[in-house]
Design a protein around this motif. Structure first.
Motif, mmCIF file in Angstrom:
data_model
loop_
_atom_site.group_PDB
_atom_site.id
_atom_site.type_symbol
_atom_site.label_atom_id
_atom_site.label_comp_id
_atom_site.label_asym_id
_atom_site.label_seq_id
_atom_site.Cartn_x
_atom_site.Cartn_y
_atom_site.Cartn_z
ATOM 1 N N VAL A 170 0.910 -1.289 0.076
ATOM 2 C CA VAL A 170 -0.083 0.012 -0.056
ATOM 3 C C VAL A 170 0.887 1.221 -0.163
ATOM 4 O O VAL A 170 1.819 1.396 0.666
ATOM 5 C CB VAL A 170 -1.214 0.076 1.313
ATOM 6 C CG1 VAL A 170 -1.859 1.181 1.185
ATOM 7 C CG2 VAL A 170 -1.710 -1.177 1.286
ATOM 8 N N THR A 171 0.460 2.331 -0.612
ATOM 9 C CA THR A 171 1.008 3.483 -0.894
ATOM 10 C C THR A 171 0.102 4.555 -0.425
ATOM 11 O O THR A 171 -0.958 4.329 -0.855
ATOM 12 C CB THR A 171 1.880 3.817 -2.128
ATOM 13 O OG1 THR A 171 0.764 3.855 -3.163
ATOM 14 C CG2 THR A 171 2.915 2.825 -2.415
ATOM 15 N N PHE A 172 0.700 5.561 0.110
ATOM 16 C CA PHE A 172 -0.474 6.782 0.226
ATOM 17 C C PHE A 172 0.362 7.939 0.297
ATOM 18 O O PHE A 172 0.026 9.291 -0.059
ATOM 19 C CB PHE A 172 -0.963 6.540 1.826
ATOM 20 C CG PHE A 172 -1.869 7.686 2.146
ATOM 21 C CD1 PHE A 172 -2.939 7.942 1.692
ATOM 22 C CD2 PHE A 172 -1.494 8.481 3.291
ATOM 23 C CE1 PHE A 172 -3.826 9.162 2.084
ATOM 24 C CE2 PHE A 172 -2.125 9.544 3.735
ATOM 25 C CZ PHE A 172 -3.411 9.745 2.885
ATOM 26 N N GLU A 173 1.541 8.332 0.942
ATOM 27 C CA GLU A 173 2.328 9.480 0.977
ATOM 28 C C GLU A 173 2.465 10.051 -0.058
ATOM 29 O O GLU A 173 2.485 11.316 -0.204
ATOM 30 C CB GLU A 173 3.691 9.292 1.972
ATOM 31 C CG GLU A 173 3.412 8.783 3.290
ATOM 32 C CD GLU A 173 3.675 7.210 3.444
ATOM 33 O OE1 GLU A 173 3.589 6.603 2.455
ATOM 34 O OE2 GLU A 173 3.413 6.758 4.474
ATOM 35 N N GLU A 174 3.044 9.527 -1.187
ATOM 36 C CA GLU A 174 3.288 9.881 -2.396
ATOM 37 C C GLU A 174 2.104 10.749 -3.111
ATOM 38 O O GLU A 174 2.091 11.958 -3.663
ATOM 39 C CB GLU A 174 4.091 9.205 -3.111
ATOM 40 C CG GLU A 174 5.237 8.477 -3.070
ATOM 41 C CD GLU A 174 5.107 7.264 -1.894
ATOM 42 O OE1 GLU A 174 3.886 6.534 -1.978
ATOM 43 O OE2 GLU A 174 6.097 6.765 -1.335
ATOM 44 N N ALA A 175 1.027 10.088 -3.024
ATOM 45 C CA ALA A 175 -0.236 10.501 -3.718
ATOM 46 C C ALA A 175 -0.688 11.723 -2.769
ATOM 47 O O ALA A 175 -1.085 12.806 -3.459
ATOM 48 C CB ALA A 175 -1.378 9.331 -3.797
ATOM 49 N N LEU A 176 -0.756 11.737 -1.554
ATOM 50 C CA LEU A 176 -1.218 12.800 -0.567
ATOM 51 C C LEU A 176 -0.338 14.168 -1.146
ATOM 52 O O LEU A 176 -0.622 15.083 -1.158
ATOM 53 C CB LEU A 176 -1.239 12.449 0.724
ATOM 54 C CG LEU A 176 -1.490 13.448 1.684
ATOM 55 C CD1 LEU A 176 -2.753 13.876 1.524
ATOM 56 C CD2 LEU A 176 -1.050 13.194 3.097
ATOM 57 N N ARG A 177 1.097 13.817 -1.002
ATOM 58 C CA ARG A 177 1.978 15.113 -1.121
ATOM 59 C C ARG A 177 1.601 15.666 -2.485
ATOM 60 O O ARG A 177 1.626 16.833 -2.889
ATOM 61 C CB ARG A 177 3.610 14.420 -1.032
ATOM 62 C CG ARG A 177 4.423 15.581 -1.322
ATOM 63 C CD ARG A 177 5.888 14.806 -1.261
ATOM 64 N NE ARG A 177 5.996 14.246 -0.064
ATOM 65 C CZ ARG A 177 6.181 12.877 0.211
ATOM 66 N NH1 ARG A 177 6.494 12.093 -1.180
ATOM 67 N NH2 ARG A 177 6.465 12.267 1.220
ATOM 68 N N SER A 178 1.506 14.888 -3.546
ATOM 69 C CA SER A 178 1.308 15.237 -5.035
ATOM 70 C C SER A 178 -0.116 15.956 -5.007
ATOM 71 O O SER A 178 -0.133 17.112 -5.601
ATOM 72 C CB SER A 178 1.395 14.080 -6.087
ATOM 73 O OG SER A 178 0.966 14.484 -7.144
ATOM 74 N N ARG A 179 -0.817 15.605 -4.260
ATOM 75 C CA ARG A 179 -2.462 16.184 -4.511
ATOM 76 C C ARG A 179 -2.244 17.617 -3.792
ATOM 77 O O ARG A 179 -2.794 18.581 -4.132
ATOM 78 C CB ARG A 179 -3.475 15.296 -3.938
ATOM 79 C CG ARG A 179 -4.050 14.246 -4.574
ATOM 80 C CD ARG A 179 -4.937 13.411 -3.816
ATOM 81 N NE ARG A 179 -5.820 12.855 -4.855
ATOM 82 C CZ ARG A 179 -6.950 12.974 -5.071
ATOM 83 N NH1 ARG A 179 -7.621 13.808 -4.422
ATOM 84 N NH2 ARG A 179 -7.638 12.499 -6.134
ATOM 85 N N ILE A 180 -1.786 17.553 -2.587
ATOM 86 C CA ILE A 180 -1.588 18.762 -1.777
ATOM 87 C C ILE A 180 -0.632 19.710 -2.639
ATOM 88 O O ILE A 180 -1.095 21.141 -2.792
ATOM 89 C CB ILE A 180 -0.802 18.769 -0.592
ATOM 90 C CG1 ILE A 180 -1.831 17.823 0.346
ATOM 91 C CG2 ILE A 180 -0.443 19.978 0.234
ATOM 92 C CD1 ILE A 180 -1.304 17.556 1.623
ATOM 93 N N ARG A 181 0.356 19.603 -3.228
ATOM 94 C CA ARG A 181 1.277 20.483 -3.869
ATOM 95 C C ARG A 181 0.572 20.808 -5.134
ATOM 96 O O ARG A 181 0.409 22.147 -5.338
ATOM 97 C CB ARG A 181 2.582 19.570 -4.679
ATOM 98 C CG ARG A 181 3.321 20.520 -5.372
ATOM 99 C CD ARG A 181 4.625 19.712 -5.819
ATOM 100 N NE ARG A 181 5.491 19.029 -4.637
ATOM 101 C CZ ARG A 181 5.684 17.750 -4.607
ATOM 102 N NH1 ARG A 181 5.272 17.110 -5.451
ATOM 103 N NH2 ARG A 181 6.307 17.427 -3.488
ATOM 104 N N THR A 182 -0.378 20.059 -5.782
ATOM 105 C CA THR A 182 -1.162 20.502 -6.889
ATOM 106 C C THR A 182 -2.142 21.477 -6.397
ATOM 107 O O THR A 182 -2.402 22.503 -6.975
ATOM 108 C CB THR A 182 -1.701 19.256 -7.782
ATOM 109 O OG1 THR A 182 -0.595 18.489 -8.229
ATOM 110 C CG2 THR A 182 -2.634 19.655 -8.678
#
Length: 133
Positions: A43-55
Motif C-alpha cells: 500500500v502507498t499513500f504518502e506520495e499521492a497525498l504529497r502530490s495532491r497537496i502540492r497541486t
C-alpha cells in the motif's frame, strides 16, 4: 462542526485509514503465503497525498483559496493497493516473505497506536478548549 475538524485531525484520519488498509493487505499476504502464484501486495499513500497537496497549493495560489483546496486534497486522498508483479521468493512463484510481512505488521500496529494517541490528544485539546478550562 467542520470548524472543529482541523487539518491535523483530517490528516490523522487519513493516516489511520492508510494504516487500516495496510494492515488488511498485510493480513491477506500472510494468509496467502502458501498459495502458488500469489503476488505480494503493498500500500502507498504518502506520495499521492504529497502530490495532491502540492497541486492544490499551486492551483489555488492563483485563486486565493489555498486552505479550502488543501483541505479538499487531504479529504479526497486514498491509499492505493499495488501488486508486486515481478517479485517471487519461492519456486511456486509465490512472492510472500513471511518474516518481512510479520515485521511490517508489527511496525504498522505501532504506527496505528501512535496515530490513535495523536487523535486522542487532539480531541482532548479540543474538549479542553470548548470547556474553557
Amino acid at each position: 462542526m467542520s470548524m472543529l475538524y482541523t487539518n491535523s485531525l483530517m490528516m490523522l484520519e487519513r493516516a489511520m485509514n492508510f494504516q487500516w488498509t495496510k494492515q488488511n493487505v498485510i493480513n491477506d499476504n500472510i494468509v496467502n503465503a502458501e498459495t502458488p502464484n500469489y503476488k505480494t501486495k503493498y500500500v502507498t499513500f504518502e506520495e499521492a497525498l504529497r502530490s495532491r497537496i502540492r497541486t492544490a497549493v499551486l492551483n489555488s495560489e492563483k485563486k486565493g483559496k489555498t486552505l479550502m483546496s488543501v483541505r479538499s486534497a487531504i479529504d479526497t486522498s486514498q491509499p492505493q493497493v499495488h501488486v508486486a508483479e515481478y517479485e517471487s521468493t519461492r519456486m511456486d512463484d509465490n512472492g510472500v516473505n513471511i518474516a518481512e510481512q510479520e515485521l511490517e505488521a508489527t511496525r504498522n500496529a505501532l504506527q496505528m497506536q501512535y496515530t490513535m494517541d495523536a487523535i486522542n490528544s487532539n480531541l482532548s485539546l479540543m474538549r479542553t478548549l470548548i470547556r474553557g478550562q
